[in-house]
Design an enzyme around this catalytic site. Structure first.
Site, PDB file in Angstrom:
ATOM      1  N   SER A  85       0.808  -1.083  -0.367  1.00 13.27           N
ATOM      2  CA  SER A  85       0.204  -0.180  -0.067  1.00 13.27           C
ATOM      3  C   SER A  85       0.544   1.413  -0.238  1.00 13.27           C
ATOM      4  O   SER A  85       1.864   0.855  -1.048  1.00 13.27           O
ATOM      5  CB  SER A  85      -1.213  -0.430   1.098  1.00 13.27           C
ATOM      6  OG  SER A  85      -2.157   0.965   1.759  1.00 13.27           O
TER       7      SER A  85
ATOM      8  N   HIS B  17      -5.437  -5.298  -1.589  1.00 14.00           N
ATOM      9  CA  HIS B  17      -6.022  -4.977  -0.649  1.00 14.00           C
ATOM     10  C   HIS B  17      -7.242  -6.169  -0.609  1.00 14.00           C
ATOM     11  O   HIS B  17      -7.948  -5.700  -1.872  1.00 14.00           O
ATOM     12  CB  HIS B  17      -6.312  -4.201  -0.685  1.00 14.00           C
ATOM     13  CG  HIS B  17      -5.510  -2.768  -0.413  1.00 14.00           C
ATOM     14  ND1 HIS B  17      -4.524  -2.439  -1.360  1.00 14.00           N
ATOM     15  CD2 HIS B  17      -5.437  -1.633   0.371  1.00 14.00           C
ATOM     16  CE1 HIS B  17      -3.905  -0.918  -0.658  1.00 14.00           C
ATOM     17  NE2 HIS B  17      -4.124  -0.682   0.199  1.00 14.00           N
TER      18      HIS B  17
ATOM     19  N   GLU C 156      -1.859  -1.948  -8.373  1.00 17.54           N
ATOM     20  CA  GLU C 156      -2.749  -2.288  -7.293  1.00 17.54           C
ATOM     21  C   GLU C 156      -3.490  -0.819  -7.292  1.00 17.54           C
ATOM     22  O   GLU C 156      -2.772  -0.275  -6.573  1.00 17.54           O
ATOM     23  CB  GLU C 156      -2.822  -2.865  -6.400  1.00 17.54           C
ATOM     24  CG  GLU C 156      -1.651  -2.905  -5.635  1.00 17.54           C
ATOM     25  CD  GLU C 156      -3.026  -2.259  -4.549  1.00 17.54           C
ATOM     26  OE1 GLU C 156      -3.708  -2.945  -3.712  1.00 17.54           O
ATOM     27  OE2 GLU C 156      -1.464  -1.428  -3.641  1.00 17.54           O
TER      28      GLU C 156
END
Length: 305
Positions: A115, A275, A210
């Site tokens: 992330s 995620h 992502e």
């Protein structure tokens, strides 16, 4: 160019847990630390992991403290791996506070997180030339049994998980590509464009992308920014991860196909990183083969030596 591969972990190895970005849940931290200890690891939680910034509630303590925790862990010769507790936002804010010469002198070690931590992956790869692991956060809500298992296998027996495929992986554009894996979270990659020391991926690289909670028009904007900045020039293949809470997934696919389909490189959907439940750990900076026809990303060598 492939990067230096840190040594794999063995029972008794020391892992330092840091929080370079957002605030950490004490309960989730306790759970994640317990998992690491159950693997036979010695776990040291950095002093400021549970801090809160006095005025900015989205940060885990002050920038200087978060940077000091990270640098101390990296430079400590007793520490074999540095693992991030969670993402959120804030990793970019510590980059200019780190003594990169001191960290280079400390040598390569395992680094894991995902992330927002994409900013640190980029910096460690570009500045120290070390391979890293785009991995689940140990104090995150998605650190489930499958994610734990894949992370553990990557840390202790990386040759057992060289071939990656997710439960919903599908072909987007046909073909086979070979190159060094780079990338991570789309928002952070776009945010890093133009920063000192940040360059586009090397020619022939396989790009991982992502994101979470970004509507399709914002995904469009960030991909367009990267395209205009030359980030996709020379890319040999693209592996797409999860797009959790990004609205209609079909529209996300339409945006990606419209902007990236014309590149003519092999591309897969939903490789199983990001995620998502059962998040796969994906090495960055390692030579790999992306076979878009069978939906696999296979490391040419184990992520850790």
């Amino acid at each position: 160019m492939t990067r230096a591969r840190p040594a794999r972990l063995r029972p008794g190895a020391t892992v330092a847990v840091v929080a370079p970005a957002g605030p950490v849940s004490p309960a989730l931290l306790d759970t994640g630390v317990a998992v690491l200890r159950s693997w036979g690891l010695t776990v040291e939680v950095a002093p400021h992991v549970l801090d809160r910034h006095p005025t900015l509630p989205y940060l885990a303590g002050g920038d200087a403290d978060r940077a000091a925790d990270f640098q101390r862990a990296w430079c400590d010769p007793r520490v074999d791996a540095v693992v991030c507790a969670r993402g959120g936002y804030g990793s970019q804010r510590v980059l200019d506070l780190l003594d990169w010469d001191a960290m280079a002198a400390a040598g390569p070690k395992v680094f894991a997180g995902s992330s927002d931590v994409t900013a640190l992956h980029e910096a460690l790869g570009a500045t120290l030339g070390v391979a890293t692991l785009f991995a689940p956060m140990i104090a995150g809500a998605l650190f489930d049994a499958d994610a734990q298992r894949h992370l553990r296998d990557t840390l202790f027996a990386p040759e057992s998980v060289q071939r990656l495929i997710g439960p919903a992986t599908a072909t987007a554009c046909h073909g086979v590509a070979r190159g060094v894996t780079v990338g991570g979270n789309l928002t952070l990659l776009a945010a890093c464009v133009g920063a000192e020391g940040v360059a586009r991926p090397p020619d022939g690289a396989i790009l991982l992308l992502e994101d979470v909670a970004e509507p399709p028009y914002r995904i469009d904007r960030m991909l367009t920014q990267l395209l205009r900045a030359g980030w996709f020039t020379g890319i040999s293949g693209i592996a797409l991860g999860s797009w959790a809470d990004c609205g209609d997934l079909a529209q996300v696919h339409d945006v990606v196909a419209d902007l990236l389909g014309g590149l003519g490189v092999p591309m897969v959907w939903e490789l199983g990183f990001g995620h998502c439940p059962g998040q796969l750990t994906v090495p960055l900076g390692v030579e790999a083969v992306l076979d878009a026809d069978n939906g696999t990303l296979t490391m040419a060598e184990p992520a850790l030596r």
